[in-house]
Design a protein around this motif. Structure first.
Motif, PDB file in Angstrom:
ATOM      1  N   SER A 144      20.314  71.132  59.870  1.00  0.00           N
ATOM      2  CA  SER A 144      21.047  70.370  58.858  1.00  0.00           C
ATOM      3  C   SER A 144      20.195  69.174  58.450  1.00  0.00           C
ATOM      4  O   SER A 144      19.711  68.429  59.304  1.00  0.00           O
ATOM      5  N   ILE A 145      20.015  69.019  57.149  1.00  0.00           N
ATOM      6  CA  ILE A 145      19.297  67.870  56.592  1.00  0.00           C
ATOM      7  C   ILE A 145      20.294  67.100  55.735  1.00  0.00           C
ATOM      8  O   ILE A 145      20.720  67.579  54.684  1.00  0.00           O
ATOM      9  N   SER A 146      20.709  65.946  56.210  1.00  0.00           N
ATOM     10  CA  SER A 146      21.676  65.154  55.455  1.00  0.00           C
ATOM     11  C   SER A 146      21.179  63.724  55.334  1.00  0.00           C
ATOM     12  O   SER A 146      20.152  63.350  55.904  1.00  0.00           O
ATOM     13  N   GLY A 147      21.912  62.911  54.568  1.00  0.00           N
ATOM     14  CA  GLY A 147      21.509  61.520  54.421  1.00  0.00           C
ATOM     15  C   GLY A 147      21.928  60.934  53.092  1.00  0.00           C
ATOM     16  O   GLY A 147      22.605  61.576  52.281  1.00  0.00           O
ATOM     17  N   ASP A 148      21.486  59.706  52.856  1.00  0.00           N
ATOM     18  CA  ASP A 148      21.908  58.976  51.657  1.00  0.00           C
ATOM     19  C   ASP A 148      20.857  59.003  50.549  1.00  0.00           C
ATOM     20  O   ASP A 148      20.817  58.122  49.695  1.00  0.00           O
ATOM     21  N   PHE A 149      20.035  60.017  50.540  1.00  0.00           N
ATOM     22  CA  PHE A 149      18.998  60.182  49.527  1.00  0.00           C
ATOM     23  C   PHE A 149      19.579  60.826  48.262  1.00  0.00           C
ATOM     24  O   PHE A 149      20.730  61.273  48.230  1.00  0.00           O
ATOM     25  N   PHE A 150      18.745  60.879  47.230  1.00  0.00           N
ATOM     26  CA  PHE A 150      19.138  61.479  45.952  1.00  0.00           C
ATOM     27  C   PHE A 150      18.173  62.614  45.613  1.00  0.00           C
ATOM     28  O   PHE A 150      16.957  62.427  45.671  1.00  0.00           O
ATOM     29  N   VAL A 151      18.706  63.769  45.259  1.00  0.00           N
ATOM     30  CA  VAL A 151      17.885  64.871  44.756  1.00  0.00           C
ATOM     31  C   VAL A 151      18.272  65.084  43.294  1.00  0.00           C
ATOM     32  O   VAL A 151      19.354  65.579  42.994  1.00  0.00           O
ATOM     33  N   MET A 152      17.390  64.689  42.404  1.00  0.00           N
ATOM     34  CA  MET A 152      17.698  64.811  40.979  1.00  0.00           C
ATOM     35  C   MET A 152      17.525  66.245  40.494  1.00  0.00           C
ATOM     36  O   MET A 152      18.245  66.714  39.624  1.00  0.00           O
ATOM     37  N   SER A 153      16.553  66.949  41.055  1.00  0.00           N
ATOM     38  CA  SER A 153      16.343  68.356  40.716  1.00  0.00           C
ATOM     39  C   SER A 153      15.372  68.958  41.743  1.00  0.00           C
ATOM     40  O   SER A 153      14.604  68.226  42.378  1.00  0.00           O
ATOM     41  N   PRO A 154      15.411  70.291  41.949  1.00  0.00           N
ATOM     42  CA  PRO A 154      16.403  71.226  41.413  1.00  0.00           C
ATOM     43  C   PRO A 154      17.709  71.160  42.198  1.00  0.00           C
ATOM     44  O   PRO A 154      17.731  70.746  43.361  1.00  0.00           O
TER      45      PRO A 154
END
Length: 366
Positions: free
Chosen positions: A295-305
């Protein structure tokens, strides 16, 4: 260029986090860029799309107080949304938005900075946040949605630090007290800075003027179209379902842990919090010298894809518990998919996995 300016009445959490999706659908179909403004009816806990609820939220307290937990489609950290916020969504065509996240935030948040400065405040942009004298007064995040880009954010009008600290999961009550004290020191609001809360209509007027001046646009006061409202209601209903709220939790139901443990001679389970630009929370299960689940979680942002984190988790499943092989898979996927991520890069992820793989509990089974 003409934009829509839409001010909505106070909304519940499920409607708040889905409003921009229906607007993005409108923009994707050739509609005008839109600045959407509103506030909330009642407090709710707003969890980032890449976070696991059980790791972030004090569910015992929120259930007791009947405070809804809402998962949004945007990344970032868990926040407690209250009526003390002035919230906005900026939804624009992709060709009108810089691809680089730093440039994107600078372009569309400079008007918000200027509004705060119009009140005599020493406001500046710091990454995706706006600070006054170094204290955060506005949190923001961005994502792509089809052929549109969405930037979501707020201006803190007032703060309820006590409520916020009670909704967030912490290891001990002593830590909660410290967190509340820390929040008081690194968060601020218009009420704290000015001694009063400006009227929302006044803030809206200033926002319109600042965006028009900075971006060279003209606003037309507008409302959501019937098609937007229909989609909005449908999406809000879907977001209220537990399958969505606990989507990330339920994707990995058998590896909920915050520690490292050797289960048998061939099995180990380990969790690691790794601070890159944003927080990476890795939970890893090794079985027979291979990654059985991650599991890879956190407070980051993935704009794309869209869906890149889930894709990467699936891609790593079954990979040998060998750092060189793990590194190769990550680099290959980042090179092929070219994700636009704010908060960590491929080297941060490799470093995090290197650290977790070197834990004694993992080493004993590989």
């Amino acid at each position: 260029m003409s934009w829509r300016f839409i001010s909505l009445p106070p909304q519940d959490g499920y409607h708040m986090v889905t409003s921009f999706v229906s607007v993005a659908d409108y923009v994707n179909r050739g509609g005008k860029n839109t600045l959407l403004i509103f506030s909330v009816k009642e407090p709710f806990v707003n969890v980032g799309v890449h976070q696991e609820v059980w790791l972030e939220v004090d569910l015992e307290f929120t259930k007791k107080m009947k405070i809804p937990v809402v998962r949004r489609d945007l990344g970032g950290g868990t926040v407690v949304i209250t009526a003390g916020e002035h919230d906005y969504f900026i939804v624009v065509r992709q060709e009108d938005a810089p691809r680089n996240p730093t440039e994107l935030y600078r372009k569309f948040l400079t008007p918000v900075v200027n509004v705060l400065r119009s009140y005599g405040l020493n406001a500046d942009l710091r990454d995706q946040d706006i600070v006054v004298n170094g204290k955060k007064i506005s949190g923001n995040g961005a994502m792509t949605r089809g052929n549109s880009v969405v930037l979501a954010g707020n201006i803190l009008l007032s703060l309820d630090v006590d409520l916020i600290s009670k909704c967030i999961k912490v290891p001990t009550e002593k830590f909660r007290d410290k967190m509340a004290k820390d929040m008081s020191e690194w968060l601020t609001s218009l009420e704290k800075e000015l001694g009063y809360v400006p009227p929302r209509d006044e803030i809206n007027r200033k926002l319109k003027e600042a965006f028009e001046k900075e971006l060279g646009i003209k606003f037309e006061d507008s409302t959501l179209t019937p098609e937007e409202i229909e989609l909005w209601e449908k999406l809000a209903s879907e977001k209220a379902k537990e399958e969505w709220i606990f989507y990330k939790d339920n994707r990995h139901p058998n590896i909920h842990t915050e520690r490292c443990v050797k289960i048998s001679s061939a099995v180990a389970l380990c969790h690691l919090d790794y601070k890159a630009r944003k927080l990476l929370r890795i939970t890893l299960k090794i079985v027979n010298k291979k990654i059985d689940e991650i599991s890879i979680s956190g407070d980051f942002f993935v704009m794309s894809p869209n869906g890149f984190i889930e894709y990467l988790e699936d891609r790593l499943k079954g990979v040998s518990a060998n750092l060189e092989e793990i590194r190769e898979v990550i680099l290959d996927e980042f090179n092929e998919k070219k994700p636009v991520i704010f908060g960590f890069n491929e080297n941060d992820l490799i470093d995090a996995l290197t650290e977790i793989m070197r834990k004694p509990e993992i080493q004993e089974v590989i």
